[in-house]
Design a protein around this motif. Structure first.
Motif, PDB file in Angstrom:
ATOM      1  N   MET A   1     -12.585  68.157   8.057  1.00 18.16           N
ATOM      2  CA  MET A   1     -13.468  68.219   7.065  1.00 18.16           C
ATOM      3  C   MET A   1     -12.713  68.689   5.632  1.00 18.16           C
ATOM      4  SD  MET A   1     -16.351  66.558   7.676  1.00 18.16           S
ATOM      5  CE  MET A   1     -16.215  65.325   9.249  1.00 18.16           C
ATOM      6  N   ASN A   2     -13.247  68.564   4.492  1.00 16.11           N
ATOM      7  CA  ASN A   2     -12.841  69.171   3.276  1.00 16.11           C
ATOM      8  C   ASN A   2     -13.886  69.634   2.519  1.00 16.11           C
ATOM      9  OD1 ASN A   2     -13.400  66.982   2.079  1.00 16.11           O
ATOM     10  ND2 ASN A   2     -11.458  65.990   2.197  1.00 16.11           N
ATOM     11  N   VAL A   3     -13.527  70.097   1.320  1.00 10.74           N
ATOM     12  CA  VAL A   3     -14.615  70.622   0.433  1.00 10.74           C
ATOM     13  C   VAL A   3     -15.621  69.481  -0.319  1.00 10.74           C
ATOM     14  CG1 VAL A   3     -13.110  72.406  -0.263  1.00 10.74           C
ATOM     15  CG2 VAL A   3     -13.241  70.315  -1.777  1.00 10.74           C
ATOM     16  N   LEU A   4     -15.268  68.144   0.123  1.00 16.83           N
ATOM     17  CA  LEU A   4     -15.977  67.086  -0.627  1.00 16.83           C
ATOM     18  C   LEU A   4     -17.465  66.992   0.166  1.00 16.83           C
ATOM     19  CD1 LEU A   4     -13.380  64.550  -1.326  1.00 16.83           C
ATOM     20  CD2 LEU A   4     -14.838  65.749  -3.015  1.00 16.83           C
ATOM     21  N   PHE A   5     -17.294  67.353   1.504  1.00 13.06           N
ATOM     22  CA  PHE A   5     -18.708  67.147   2.012  1.00 13.06           C
ATOM     23  C   PHE A   5     -19.172  68.149   3.178  1.00 13.06           C
ATOM     24  CE2 PHE A   5     -15.446  64.082   3.359  1.00 13.06           C
ATOM     25  CZ  PHE A   5     -15.138  64.405   4.498  1.00 13.06           C
ATOM     26  N   ILE A  16     -22.184  57.293   8.374  1.00 12.38           N
ATOM     27  CA  ILE A  16     -20.617  57.679   8.745  1.00 12.38           C
ATOM     28  C   ILE A  16     -20.381  56.664   9.837  1.00 12.38           C
ATOM     29  CG2 ILE A  16     -18.784  58.934   9.472  1.00 12.38           C
ATOM     30  CD1 ILE A  16     -20.064  61.139   7.954  1.00 12.38           C
ATOM     31  N   THR A  20     -17.824  53.501   9.759  1.00 12.19           N
ATOM     32  CA  THR A  20     -16.810  53.231  10.765  1.00 12.19           C
ATOM     33  C   THR A  20     -16.601  52.025  11.508  1.00 12.19           C
ATOM     34  OG1 THR A  20     -17.099  55.959  11.136  1.00 12.19           O
ATOM     35  CG2 THR A  20     -15.744  54.627  12.724  1.00 12.19           C
ATOM     36  N   SER A  23     -15.487  49.471   8.887  1.00  9.38           N
ATOM     37  CA  SER A  23     -13.999  49.201   8.473  1.00  9.38           C
ATOM     38  C   SER A  23     -13.175  49.102   9.705  1.00  9.38           C
ATOM     39  CB  SER A  23     -13.833  50.818   7.905  1.00  9.38           C
ATOM     40  OG  SER A  23     -14.007  51.660   8.970  1.00  9.38           O
TER      41      SER A  23
ATOM     42  N   VAL B  41      -9.555  61.110   1.743  1.00  8.81           N
ATOM     43  CA  VAL B  41     -10.612  62.238   1.885  1.00  8.81           C
ATOM     44  C   VAL B  41     -11.890  61.820   2.348  1.00  8.81           C
ATOM     45  CG1 VAL B  41      -9.141  63.179  -0.018  1.00  8.81           C
ATOM     46  CG2 VAL B  41     -11.147  61.871  -0.684  1.00  8.81           C
ATOM     47  N   SER B  42     -12.143  60.549   2.770  1.00 10.30           N
ATOM     48  CA  SER B  42     -13.308  60.092   3.094  1.00 10.30           C
ATOM     49  C   SER B  42     -13.936  60.464   4.556  1.00 10.30           C
ATOM     50  CB  SER B  42     -13.345  58.606   2.892  1.00 10.30           C
ATOM     51  OG  SER B  42     -12.938  57.961   4.320  1.00 10.30           O
ATOM     52  N   PRO B  43     -15.034  60.647   4.914  1.00 12.11           N
ATOM     53  CA  PRO B  43     -15.494  60.839   6.060  1.00 12.11           C
ATOM     54  C   PRO B  43     -15.368  60.171   7.315  1.00 12.11           C
ATOM     55  CG  PRO B  43     -17.491  60.441   4.758  1.00 12.11           C
ATOM     56  CD  PRO B  43     -15.963  60.394   3.736  1.00 12.11           C
ATOM     57  N   VAL B  44     -14.826  59.067   6.880  1.00 11.78           N
ATOM     58  CA  VAL B  44     -14.906  57.792   7.829  1.00 11.78           C
ATOM     59  C   VAL B  44     -13.380  57.907   8.321  1.00 11.78           C
ATOM     60  CG1 VAL B  44     -14.765  55.178   8.071  1.00 11.78           C
ATOM     61  CG2 VAL B  44     -16.435  56.522   6.550  1.00 11.78           C
ATOM     62  N   PRO B  46     -11.269  55.552  10.589  1.00 12.52           N
ATOM     63  CA  PRO B  46     -10.457  54.493  10.395  1.00 12.52           C
ATOM     64  C   PRO B  46      -9.894  54.521   8.871  1.00 12.52           C
ATOM     65  CG  PRO B  46     -12.411  54.012  11.538  1.00 12.52           C
ATOM     66  CD  PRO B  46     -12.608  55.343  11.114  1.00 12.52           C
ATOM     67  N   LEU B  47     -10.817  54.782   7.982  1.00 11.42           N
ATOM     68  CA  LEU B  47     -10.318  54.832   6.555  1.00 11.42           C
ATOM     69  C   LEU B  47      -9.227  55.868   6.208  1.00 11.42           C
ATOM     70  CD1 LEU B  47     -13.465  53.944   4.452  1.00 11.42           C
ATOM     71  CD2 LEU B  47     -11.736  52.513   5.418  1.00 11.42           C
ATOM     72  N   ALA B 115     -17.359  70.964  -6.046  1.00 15.16           N
ATOM     73  CA  ALA B 115     -17.942  70.001  -4.809  1.00 15.16           C
ATOM     74  C   ALA B 115     -19.287  70.495  -4.434  1.00 15.16           C
ATOM     75  CB  ALA B 115     -16.807  69.557  -3.671  1.00 15.16           C
ATOM     76  N   PHE B 125     -21.097  61.492  -1.630  1.00 15.99           N
ATOM     77  CA  PHE B 125     -19.550  61.505  -1.460  1.00 15.99           C
ATOM     78  C   PHE B 125     -19.220  60.918  -2.689  1.00 15.99           C
ATOM     79  CE2 PHE B 125     -15.695  59.437  -0.100  1.00 15.99           C
ATOM     80  CZ  PHE B 125     -15.069  60.522   0.027  1.00 15.99           C
ATOM     81  N   SER B 128     -19.673  62.369  -6.215  1.00 12.04           N
ATOM     82  CA  SER B 128     -19.292  63.707  -6.595  1.00 12.04           C
ATOM     83  C   SER B 128     -17.861  63.400  -6.769  1.00 12.04           C
ATOM     84  CB  SER B 128     -19.596  64.496  -5.710  1.00 12.04           C
ATOM     85  OG  SER B 128     -19.057  64.333  -4.317  1.00 12.04           O
ATOM     86  N   LEU B 129     -17.280  62.480  -6.004  1.00  8.27           N
ATOM     87  CA  LEU B 129     -15.515  62.108  -6.028  1.00  8.27           C
ATOM     88  C   LEU B 129     -15.515  61.408  -7.506  1.00  8.27           C
ATOM     89  CD1 LEU B 129     -13.173  62.259  -4.373  1.00  8.27           C
ATOM     90  CD2 LEU B 129     -13.429  59.888  -3.733  1.00  8.27           C
ATOM     91  N   VAL B 133     -15.031  65.436  -8.735  1.00  8.52           N
ATOM     92  CA  VAL B 133     -13.736  65.810  -8.431  1.00  8.52           C
ATOM     93  C   VAL B 133     -12.452  64.964  -8.844  1.00  8.52           C
ATOM     94  CG1 VAL B 133     -12.353  65.970  -6.209  1.00  8.52           C
ATOM     95  CG2 VAL B 133     -14.882  66.657  -5.988  1.00  8.52           C
TER      96      VAL B 133
END
Lengths: 276, 214
Positions: A1-5, A16, A20, A23, B41-44, B46-47, B115, B125, B128-129, B133
């Motif tokens: 996890m990073n600062v974006l969320f 999500i 998932t 995708s 940088v996505s929370p998914v 597989p991506l 962020a 997400f 804000s991206l 960001v």
């Protein structure tokens, strides 16, 4: 996890999960389409892959890999050495020396390696200098990588604290001694990871052997494709791509490992070696 | 100098091809890299994996191999483009891996508070991206992107391997007729240098306008 969320809440988690699944399905669809494209064009036929179960073909490609590594090693070695000299020259107080190093680096940076290869292939012979095949590849690559190696070494030298040079001067060392005994040993250690990843770049550039008919991987692949009358084109490029990937990926992982190790070994601020 | 003037037509065509190839590949690479870095940088998961795989695969295989595979391999799979389009595609997809890495470094330089502030405003997400960001990330990596674009310009010479007549091939062809290698290749080098100068100047101007003083 990073600062974006943030840590996702129940709704975000559901979104999500949906993303998932979508995708994964999209990825599976893409792979299926690719396999179908291979299948309907007959590229999955066993007879098109069978040659790569035979040792002679592999031996041929592994020899070519050896030639690739030889050319890459020589080019990176010579380019690195020249780069080191260039970096030292560039930080020199002598304006002529630093000016020359700077002009060289700026010029080489904006000339494509292909053009340098043409120079070695056509200009040098017209001046009576016909290099052996290996060197027709190594010399241009060494020249073109010397500027990049020079930038790396220079960044390493500039990253050192000014106090290092001042302390060396206070000890009565002259500029040359300070560079050799104080600055370079520290600067070199810092840039080792960048040097390794730059060597990966040189390894990829050896594929320009294609232009000089030097039997490295890519040119050997072309020969192999010709030998099988273009029947194995896709397969050969995939096999060669996999070999390049393996060699280069190993090198880049090694660089990353060196970087991590270097960072964790750096003494914390205020720690004086020798006063443990 | 006569050699260069007599073959001005061939040279001009080569320069035009190199400029077009560079411009289109740059735009393509920028677009692809924005998608890839968003994936990374996505929370998914597989991506993210796809983004990482894309960068590793394209960075660790030589561009010349990609060009040859795209130009000679894809038609065997029933996928046909014009030679120029294929070269643009190969250079763009290869460079995108590098642009995406530079952008990711840029994203890492954006302060966490930015962020957080975006989230506090209720932006999701994607929002804000897009609004907070990425604009800052882009601005902080203008210089590296400029260097990568100079590299892209140099890399377009590899399209020679697939028979595209860009600047380096044009010079080579003129030389085969005129046999004046020193003059011809110096001429080509000067043109490359001028094009690179154009890119670095544009980068510097952009940077001066966009840089964020922190």
């Amino acid at each position: 996890m990073n600062v974006l969320f943030d840590e996702p809440g129940p709704r975000a988690r559901r979104r999500i999960r949906v993303a998932t699944v979508v995708s994964v399905l999209a990825g599976a669809l893409l792979v299926a389409l690719a396999v179908r494209q291979f299948a309907i064009n007959g590229e999955l036929d066993w007879k098109k892959w069978a040659p790569y179960t035979q040792w002679p073909n592999w031996r041929y490609l592994l020899t070519a890999l050896g030639q690739t590594l030889l050319a890459a090693g020589l080019s990176a070695g010579l380019g690195g050495l020249a780069g080191l000299l260039l970096a030292v020259a560039r930080v020199s107080r002598n304006v002529v020396v630093s000016g020359f190093a700077r002009a060289y680096m700026e010029t080489v940076r904006v000339i494509p390696a292909v053009l340098l290869i043409y120079v070695v292939l056509f200009v040098l012979p017209s001046l009576g200098l016909d290099l052996p095949l290996l060197w027709k590849l190594v010399v241009p690559l060494a020249v073109s990588s010397s500027a990049q190696f020079g930038e790396i070494f220079r960044a390493g030298i500039l990253s050192l604290d000014r106090g290092q040079g001042e302390a060396a001067a206070a000890l009565g060392l002259n500029n040359g001694q300070a560079m050799r005994l104080v600055i370079l040993p520290q600067a070199l250690r810092r840039v080792v990871p960048s040097l390794v990843s730059q060597t990966g770049g040189v390894l990829k550039d050896t594929s320009l052997g294609f232009f000089v008919s030097y039997a490295e991987l890519l040119f050997s692949g072309k020969v192999l494709i010709g030998y099988y009358q273009n029947q194995l084109l896709i397969q050969t490029y995939l096999v060669i791509g996999a070999i390049y990937f393996t060699a280069n990926y190993a090198l880049s992982r090694f660089a990353r490992w060196l970087e991590r190790r270097g960072n964790s070994n750096r003494p914390p601020l205020g720690h004086y070696p020798g006063h443990r | 100098m006569d050699v260069l003037l007599d073959n001005l037509g061939t040279f001009a065509e080569g320069v035009a091809t190199t400029v077009e190839l560079t411009t289109l590949s740059f735009l393509g690479a920028l677009a692809i890299s924005l998608v890839i870095v968003t994936f990374r940088v996505s929370p998914v998961r597989p991506l993210r994996l796809f983004g990482t795989a894309y960068v590793e695969v394209f960075q660790n295989v030589p561009l010349l191999l990609w060009i040859l595979f795209f130009v000679f391999g894809l038609p065997k799979l029933g996928i046909r483009f014009e030679l120029f389009t294929t070269a643009v595609l190969a250079v763009a997809m290869y460079s995108a891996a590098y642009y995406a890495e530079a952008l990711r470094t840029g994203i890492n330089t954006v302060a966490a508070g930015q962020a957080e502030a975006a989230r506090a405003l209720g932006l999701g997400f994607g929002q804000s991206l897009r609004w907070v960001v990425l604009p800052q990330a882009l601005r902080s990596v203008v210089q590296p992107l400029g260097n990568l674009t100079v590299m892209l310009l140099m890399n377009t010479a590899l399209a020679a391997g697939a028979g595209l007549v860009e600047l380096s091939t044009a010079a080579n062809r003129v030389n085969l007729v005129e046999a004046e290698p020193i003059l011809i290749f110096s001429g080509a080098a000067v043109v490359y240098a001028l094009l690179a100068l154009l890119i670095t100047t544009a980068t510097r101007l952009l940077e001066r306008r966009l840089v964020i003083h922190r």
